[in-house]
Design a protein around this motif. Sequence first.
Motif, short mmCIF file in Angstrom:
data_model
loop_
_atom_site.label_atom_id
_atom_site.label_comp_id
_atom_site.label_asym_id
_atom_site.label_seq_id
_atom_site.Cartn_x
_atom_site.Cartn_y
_atom_site.Cartn_z
N THR A 62 62.41 175.25 63.09
CA THR A 62 62.97 176.58 62.84
C THR A 62 61.97 177.70 63.22
O THR A 62 62.48 178.73 64.12
CB THR A 62 63.28 176.77 61.40
N TYR A 63 60.78 177.46 63.19
CA TYR A 63 59.76 178.65 63.37
C TYR A 63 59.72 178.50 65.03
O TYR A 63 59.11 179.62 65.63
CB TYR A 63 58.30 178.21 62.66
N GLU A 64 59.54 177.54 65.88
CA GLU A 64 59.70 177.46 67.16
C GLU A 64 60.72 178.03 67.61
O GLU A 64 60.63 179.09 68.53
CB GLU A 64 59.56 175.93 67.85
N LEU A 65 62.08 177.91 67.13
CA LEU A 65 63.32 178.60 67.72
C LEU A 65 63.17 180.11 67.26
O LEU A 65 63.61 180.89 68.36
CB LEU A 65 64.34 177.90 66.88
N ARG A 66 62.67 180.49 66.21
CA ARG A 66 62.50 182.05 65.86
C ARG A 66 61.64 182.40 66.92
O ARG A 66 62.00 183.55 67.45
CB ARG A 66 61.85 181.81 64.62
N GLU A 67 60.48 181.95 67.29
CA GLU A 67 59.64 182.56 68.15
C GLU A 67 60.19 182.76 69.38
O GLU A 67 59.99 183.62 70.27
CB GLU A 67 58.26 181.58 68.40
N ALA A 68 61.05 181.60 69.88
CA ALA A 68 61.71 181.44 71.33
C ALA A 68 62.68 182.68 71.22
O ALA A 68 63.02 183.59 72.37
CB ALA A 68 62.40 180.29 71.58
N ILE A 69 63.56 183.12 70.33
CA ILE A 69 64.42 183.79 70.20
C ILE A 69 63.76 185.25 70.31
O ILE A 69 64.45 186.35 70.64
CB ILE A 69 65.50 183.77 68.78
N LEU A 70 62.83 185.52 69.40
CA LEU A 70 61.96 186.99 69.44
C LEU A 70 61.58 187.14 70.86
O LEU A 70 61.58 188.28 71.22
CB LEU A 70 61.12 186.74 68.38
N ALA A 71 61.14 186.18 71.54
CA ALA A 71 60.49 186.39 72.79
C ALA A 71 61.41 186.83 73.85
O ALA A 71 61.51 187.89 74.54
CB ALA A 71 59.72 185.32 73.33
N ALA A 72 62.73 186.02 73.75
CA ALA A 72 63.87 186.39 74.61
C ALA A 72 64.49 187.90 74.28
O ALA A 72 64.65 188.34 75.24
CB ALA A 72 64.79 185.20 74.30
N THR A 73 64.69 187.99 73.00
CA THR A 73 65.34 189.40 72.84
C THR A 73 64.43 190.45 72.93
O THR A 73 64.88 191.41 73.60
CB THR A 73 65.89 189.12 71.36
N GLY A 74 63.15 190.35 72.92
CA GLY A 74 62.11 191.44 73.35
C GLY A 74 61.96 191.66 74.64
O GLY A 74 62.04 192.74 75.05
N ARG A 75 62.10 190.65 75.42
CA ARG A 75 61.97 190.76 76.84
C ARG A 75 63.46 191.41 77.31
O ARG A 75 63.25 192.14 78.40
CB ARG A 75 61.87 189.40 77.83
N ALA A 76 64.39 190.99 76.74
CA ALA A 76 65.76 191.39 77.13
C ALA A 76 65.87 193.01 76.76
O ALA A 76 66.25 193.78 77.90
CB ALA A 76 66.82 190.53 76.51
N ALA A 77 65.31 193.38 75.70
CA ALA A 77 65.46 194.61 75.26
C ALA A 77 64.32 195.67 76.30
O ALA A 77 64.65 196.79 76.82
CB ALA A 77 64.92 194.91 73.98
N ASP A 78 63.26 195.22 76.66
CA ASP A 78 62.30 195.58 77.39
C ASP A 78 62.93 195.78 78.91
O ASP A 78 62.89 196.90 79.71
CB ASP A 78 61.08 194.89 77.71
N SER A 79 63.64 194.85 79.48
CA SER A 79 64.45 195.02 80.59
C SER A 79 65.54 195.97 80.79
O SER A 79 65.50 196.82 81.76
CB SER A 79 64.89 193.54 80.91
N ALA A 80 66.01 195.91 79.43
CA ALA A 80 67.21 197.22 79.71
C ALA A 80 66.47 198.60 79.47
O ALA A 80 66.92 199.30 80.27
CB ALA A 80 68.05 196.82 78.30
#
Length: 134
Positions: A62-80
């Motif tokens: 779960t902690y690995e999945l959490r980190e992956a989700i946070l990385a992906a969403t942060g990068r998506a927000a930065d991209s937007a």
Amino acid sequence: MIDPDARRRIEGMAEQANQFAATLTDLTGEGSDDAGLVRATCAASGRLVDIELAAETRRMQTYELREAILAATGRAADSAAAELAEVVAQMTGSADVYGSDAVRQAREQVARYQRLVDAQRAKLEQLHGDLGRS
């Protein structure tokens, strides 16, 4: 009676404003984690609008999945946010004196969107901290 040249300029600015509004409506940013297992899409406001999880995420801790989700969403927000800044730069680069009010309004809108992105990022960081303590 309005000068024909002024009318053309006003109509051009109105068309430009309509195109800008349509672009904002459709503007999104995408991001993924380092392994490419989580892909996220955020709107210009920073709001998460889609997330895709690869089948391999089922085997993640779960902690690995959490980190992956946070990385992906942060990068998506930065991209937007970057896409939004690009659109505004293109619009303001072609504006003239008559369009300065529209430019000011566009800049204010971008500032509002940036505040929303920052708020979403803060919420993600809070979630990250909360999940790290559990």
